[in-house]
Design an enzyme around this catalytic site. Structure first.
Site, PDB file in Angstrom:
ATOM      1  N   HIS A 101       0.776  -1.218  -0.078  1.00 23.50           N
ATOM      2  CA  HIS A 101       0.073  -0.484   0.031  1.00 23.50           C
ATOM      3  C   HIS A 101       0.761   1.402  -0.039  1.00 23.50           C
ATOM      4  O   HIS A 101       1.676   1.016   0.542  1.00 23.50           O
ATOM      5  CB  HIS A 101      -1.022  -0.038   0.809  1.00 23.50           C
ATOM      6  CG  HIS A 101      -1.971  -1.206   1.192  1.00 23.50           C
ATOM      7  ND1 HIS A 101      -1.888  -1.126   2.656  1.00 23.50           N
ATOM      8  CD2 HIS A 101      -2.927  -1.398   0.335  1.00 23.50           C
ATOM      9  CE1 HIS A 101      -3.190  -2.543   2.319  1.00 23.50           C
ATOM     10  NE2 HIS A 101      -3.967  -2.393   1.006  1.00 23.50           N
ATOM     11  N   ASP A 104       2.031   2.639   2.765  1.00 18.69           N
ATOM     12  CA  ASP A 104       2.790   1.990   4.358  1.00 18.69           C
ATOM     13  C   ASP A 104       4.133   1.688   4.075  1.00 18.69           C
ATOM     14  O   ASP A 104       5.211   1.338   4.694  1.00 18.69           O
ATOM     15  CB  ASP A 104       2.021  -0.088   3.818  1.00 18.69           C
ATOM     16  CG  ASP A 104       0.877  -0.135   4.626  1.00 18.69           C
ATOM     17  OD1 ASP A 104       0.277   0.352   5.812  1.00 18.69           O
ATOM     18  OD2 ASP A 104       0.284  -0.560   4.237  1.00 18.69           O
TER      19      ASP A 104
END
Length: 437
Positions: A101, A104
């Protein structure tokens, strides 16, 4: 190696007789079956979020996973440190892929421009590490659910500025995925749903979601991204009603907007259970509809009603899933992504390695069992026998539309047809599966 996990060489394959905690018993990546190696069949990927970002926090407790790559201070320095730990683990495990992601891998910072700058900076770090290690990107995605701006959804938000911000975020994530030669891109609508119709215009939100998906597909073709686009079905959590509830609802959404040839599904076992289905059901339905793409390989707790994201360790369950995956022809751009969290009491870094090793072994063992069952035609022959009546001339004419309702009724009367039930032999078939375990 050894900076974060105290190992100086990759985890080896030692065979079923090994008793080492950090050794593969069943996953031999070079072992060939059905014309391809296990590495080519299973296409394992480590996810960047749960594995390197989750701290063990839950609704009732604070962080328990205090990682050496999660240090207070400069957020970008921390992001680079996390990348060092991630690629060390990828190489120790010998996995061919990873997934991420955007939020992240890099801190959001202030405005969107700063976030983009941060993401691209870490993408350059990834590029160098990927070239050195040979680890590839299975797929990327944008986190459109964590920030409070997305509390009422991203594409389905009542505020058009949130829709626009989400679109801009996805553009960057897709650009980065393409730059890193990712093999796919996932759309995960974690908050594309609603709690009550009292404040929801469902028709409008469905139109917004369809337009958002179309924008993504249009952009894919505009930039020449050759990977697959996936939607991940997600029921119930965190909202009661979600537009991507399961494979069937995703297909209906795609069909309504003419996207069923453009987007496939990324199926997760835990989500299948939350939707009231079995894992193999969702895989089989996706294959039947022509939208099977990739798998998030984890499991849920049947006694809990939320997304526990445990590592997949249940071999009998996995055998049934792999039977469907193999029958569907296996993966092309997709694979098995470990969207899974170790338990918050498993606090050692070694636990993270052992979780992946154990689940990779469970998947490999299940795949080998499923491939043997398919090679022996153990379930194929009974299934073929059950439907053999549909090979008759009458059956073909009924299905192909050559006979109308009146003609079929006349045929039944004229030939005094009195069909008798036949056993489904479920227990016998379950016993066949058990005999292979």
């Amino acid at each position: 190696m050894g900076d974060f996990f105290q190992l100086d060489k990759p985890i080896p394959y030692e065979g079923p007789s090994s008793r080492k905690a950090l050794a593969y018993r069943w996953y031999n990546p070079e072992h060939k079956v059905m014309g391809k190696t296990l590495a080519e069949h299973l296409r394992f990927a480590v996810c960047y979020w749960h594995s390197f970002s989750w701290t063990g926090v839950d609704p009732f407790g604070a962080e328990t996973l205090l990682r050496p790559w999660q240090k207070p201070g400069d957020e970008m320095a921390n992001a680079r440190l996390k990348a060092d730990a991630a690629f060390e683990m990828f190489e120790l495990l010998g996995v061919p892929f990873f997934t991420f992601h955007d939020r992240d891998i890099a801190p959001e910072g202030g405005a969107l421009g700063e976030f983009e700058k941060n993401v691209w900076e870490i993408a350059k770090v990834f590029e160098a590490k990927m070239k050195r290690s040979g680890v590839r990107l299975l797929w990327g995605t944008a986190n459109l659910f964590t920030h409070r701006r997305y509390m009422a959804g991203a594409a389905t938000n009542p505020d058009p500025e949130v829709f626009a911000y989400a679109a801009a975020q996805v553009k960057t994530a897709m650009d980065v995925t393409k730059a890193l030669n990712g093999e796919g891109y996932v759309l995960w609508g974690g908050r594309e749903g609603y709690e009550t119709l009292l404040n929801t215009d469902m028709k409008r939100e469905l139109q917004q979601l369809g337009r958002f998906l179309t924008l993504v597909v249009e952009y894919k073709h505009r930039i020449g991204f050759e990977g697959s686009i996936y939607i991940e079905p997600k029921p119930k959590e965190p909202t009661k009603h979600q537009y991507d509830y399961d494979v069937a609802s995703v297909y209906g959404l795609l069909k309504a907007h003419g996207l069923e040839k453009e987007i496939k599904v990324n199926i997760e076992q835990n989500h299948a259970v939350l939707a009231g289905h079995s894992f193999e059901h969702e895989i089989a339905l996706a294959e039947a509809l022509g939208i099977l793409g990739s798998i998030d390989i984890n499991r849920g707790d049947y006694l809990l009603g939320w997304d526990t994201d445990q590592f997949a360790m249940n071999v009998p369950e996995l055998v049934l899933a792999f039977c469907q995956i193999i029958k569907a022809g296996g993966f092309t751009t997709g694979g098995l992504n470990f969207d899974a969290k170790i338990r918050r009491q498993s606090i050692d870094s070694e636990d993270l390695l052992q979780a992946h090793v154990g689940s990779m072994d469970a998947c490999a063992r299940a795949f080998l069992i499923a491939s043997k069952m398919i090679d022996d035609r153990a379930l194929e022959l009974p299934l073929k026998s059950r439907y053999e009546g549909w090979d008759s001339q009458l059956a073909r004419r009924m299905v192909q539309g050559e006979l109308g309702l009146e003609q079929i009724a006349d045929y039944v009367k004229k030939n005094r047809i009195d069909p008798q039930p036949r056993s489904g032999r479920q227990e016998h078939l379950e016993s066949i599966v058990n005999n292979y375990l």
